[in-house]
Design a protein around this motif. Sequence first.
Motif, short mmCIF file in Angstrom:
data_model
loop_
_atom_site.label_atom_id
_atom_site.label_comp_id
_atom_site.label_asym_id
_atom_site.label_seq_id
_atom_site.Cartn_x
_atom_site.Cartn_y
_atom_site.Cartn_z
N GLN A 1 2.86 6.14 -1.10
CA GLN A 1 3.11 5.50 -2.39
C GLN A 1 2.03 4.50 -2.79
O GLN A 1 2.21 3.70 -3.69
CB GLN A 1 4.47 4.82 -2.37
N SER A 2 0.88 4.54 -2.09
CA SER A 2 -0.21 3.63 -2.41
C SER A 2 -1.09 4.20 -3.51
O SER A 2 -1.39 5.39 -3.51
CB SER A 2 -1.09 3.41 -1.18
N PHE B 1 8.43 1.32 -2.94
CA PHE B 1 7.42 0.32 -2.63
C PHE B 1 8.02 -1.03 -2.25
O PHE B 1 7.77 -1.57 -1.20
CB PHE B 1 6.50 0.18 -3.84
N HIS B 2 8.86 -1.56 -3.12
CA HIS B 2 9.33 -2.93 -2.88
C HIS B 2 10.44 -3.00 -1.86
O HIS B 2 10.55 -3.98 -1.13
CB HIS B 2 9.77 -3.57 -4.19
N GLN B 3 11.26 -1.96 -1.81
CA GLN B 3 12.33 -1.99 -0.83
C GLN B 3 11.79 -1.83 0.58
O GLN B 3 12.41 -2.26 1.54
CB GLN B 3 13.34 -0.89 -1.14
N VAL C 1 -7.97 -2.26 1.81
CA VAL C 1 -7.15 -1.88 2.95
C VAL C 1 -5.71 -1.62 2.53
O VAL C 1 -5.09 -0.66 2.95
CB VAL C 1 -7.20 -2.99 4.03
N GLY C 2 -5.17 -2.49 1.66
CA GLY C 2 -3.79 -2.30 1.24
C GLY C 2 -3.30 -3.49 0.46
O GLY C 2 -4.07 -4.31 -0.01
N VAL C 3 -1.97 -3.59 0.33
CA VAL C 3 -1.36 -4.66 -0.44
C VAL C 3 -0.23 -5.28 0.39
O VAL C 3 0.52 -4.56 1.04
CB VAL C 3 -0.77 -4.10 -1.76
N VAL C 4 -0.14 -6.61 0.39
CA VAL C 4 0.91 -7.29 1.15
C VAL C 4 2.26 -6.98 0.53
O VAL C 4 2.43 -7.11 -0.68
CB VAL C 4 0.68 -8.82 1.14
N VAL C 5 3.22 -6.52 1.34
CA VAL C 5 4.55 -6.25 0.80
C VAL C 5 5.57 -7.28 1.24
O VAL C 5 6.62 -7.43 0.62
CB VAL C 5 5.08 -4.84 1.16
N ASN C 6 5.29 -7.98 2.31
CA ASN C 6 6.24 -9.00 2.76
C ASN C 6 5.54 -9.97 3.68
O ASN C 6 4.63 -9.59 4.41
CB ASN C 6 7.41 -8.33 3.49
N GLY D 1 -9.86 6.40 -12.75
CA GLY D 1 -8.79 7.31 -12.36
C GLY D 1 -7.93 6.62 -11.33
O GLY D 1 -8.06 5.43 -11.07
N GLU D 2 -7.04 7.39 -10.75
CA GLU D 2 -6.11 6.83 -9.79
C GLU D 2 -6.42 7.41 -8.41
O GLU D 2 -6.44 8.62 -8.25
CB GLU D 2 -4.70 7.19 -10.21
N LEU D 3 -6.64 6.54 -7.44
CA LEU D 3 -6.95 7.02 -6.10
C LEU D 3 -5.67 6.98 -5.26
O LEU D 3 -5.00 5.95 -5.19
CB LEU D 3 -8.03 6.14 -5.47
N SER D 4 -5.33 8.11 -4.64
CA SER D 4 -4.14 8.12 -3.80
C SER D 4 -4.41 8.93 -2.54
O SER D 4 -5.45 9.57 -2.42
CB SER D 4 -2.96 8.72 -4.56
N TRP D 5 -3.46 8.90 -1.63
CA TRP D 5 -3.65 9.54 -0.33
C TRP D 5 -2.64 10.66 -0.17
O TRP D 5 -1.46 10.49 -0.50
CB TRP D 5 -3.47 8.49 0.76
#
Lengths: 172, 283
Positions: B167-168, B34-36, B147-152, B181-185
């Motif tokens: 990895q979302s 995720f972070h890399q 929509v998502g999360v800012v990574v940079n 619960g946990e929602l993933s794709w």
Amino acid sequence: MNNDIVLNILRFLGLMALQVLFVNNINLFGLVTPSVFVLFILLLPHAIKPTGLMLIAMFTGFTQDLFQGTLRLNMFCAVFLAFSRPYILSIITDKKMDDEFKISLQEQGFRWTVLYLILSFFLYHMVYFTVEIWNFQNILYIIFKSVYSGLFSVVFSLILLYTFYKGKDRKY
Amino acid sequence: MNNILFLLSKYAAFIVLVLLEVINLSILFNNNEFHQAAYINQANHFTNSIQEKISNTKAYFNLTHVNDSVTQFNAELLKQIYNAPKPSIPLPHDSTGPLASLNQYQFIPARVINNSTSSSRNYIYINRGTADGVEKDMGVINENGPVGVVVNSTEHYAVIMSFLHKQSFISAKVKNTNYFGELSWDGKSNKIADLKEIPKHVKVRKGDTIITSGHSSYFPENIDIGIITKFVNESQNRYAEAQVILFNDFSNLNYVYVIKNAEQKNIQALEKIEESLNKDQDE
């Protein structure tokens, strides 16, 4: 030879512009983005040594990765395709491949070109999706995506090749 | 000696291939976390300015669609404003203490300049950066859901890890219950997601709406995400699974809102403490 270099630089810029400005924005059914820029690697002169070919391919893939935001994926596949190009050529060519041999629609004819494009693009997309999805339970899905993307890339490339077809009599 | 040189020249192509591909692969696989991911997806100024010009052109073709959704969104907001209960106590000007949470969330509007959905790791680029207050780890939504999360982010651009990324994860719950619960794709259709780890005894039915749980610092509570279409209740597992159809159409994103959470730093600090506590317990 000089002429060849200029032609290839122009082709590189043209195909990159086409891929970035137009093709990347098609996104057919959310599944496919054809990789037309690969055509540049396929059309490089036969005379280039494999090592040189791979370095050029690496640069091409890298440029595309910058625009697509993919993590070195295109670079990996492009280098692999450049390595396999001589083998693909030797599989599909009956004639002797000497210095006179030219990779072009004019010289080799329609059937040869289509076979060349299908093999190369399928290989490219197969490697691409295998590395990207990296899950062998999804092997059918990988093949499905490769065939689908490969097909669109081939059709797109053929349209391009015929658009820039320079006269003479066509061989079928 | 001559033999070695001969061998080297004979297999030069193969050796170069292995060298180049090992370099490529190591970069590829080292940057999947995720972070890399942020490192490799540096919001590159040159390519982004080109992408922005392309999206400027494309924006014209979407204007009708955008107007429609903005009007609809406005109608929804108007409904909320006029139906909201009037505060009985006048708000103090100095809004410290518990009332500060009234302004906990701020929204920064941004336009999508580059978006992919066909990969299994999708990123979205937007035309707002640190100069506009967009920073790493902020959640991003639009009128249809997360929509998502800012990574940079750089000065004028930011990269969002789309929800359509292997990895979302979004912490989600079933509307009107408190079970989350946990929602993933799963990396296939860009309409469908999986809700995992629902406790078995919870009665979840087809057609239930899924909303954000508010358990993470990325998204506020009660944002609609999607509808349950299929329910998998395998007897050997402790948890049940459900298939969710997303409200958001990721292949057609135009405008998004970056969420600035005033409490984010505090929440993350607490999460860090919890993590270190867990670590101590493990040892």
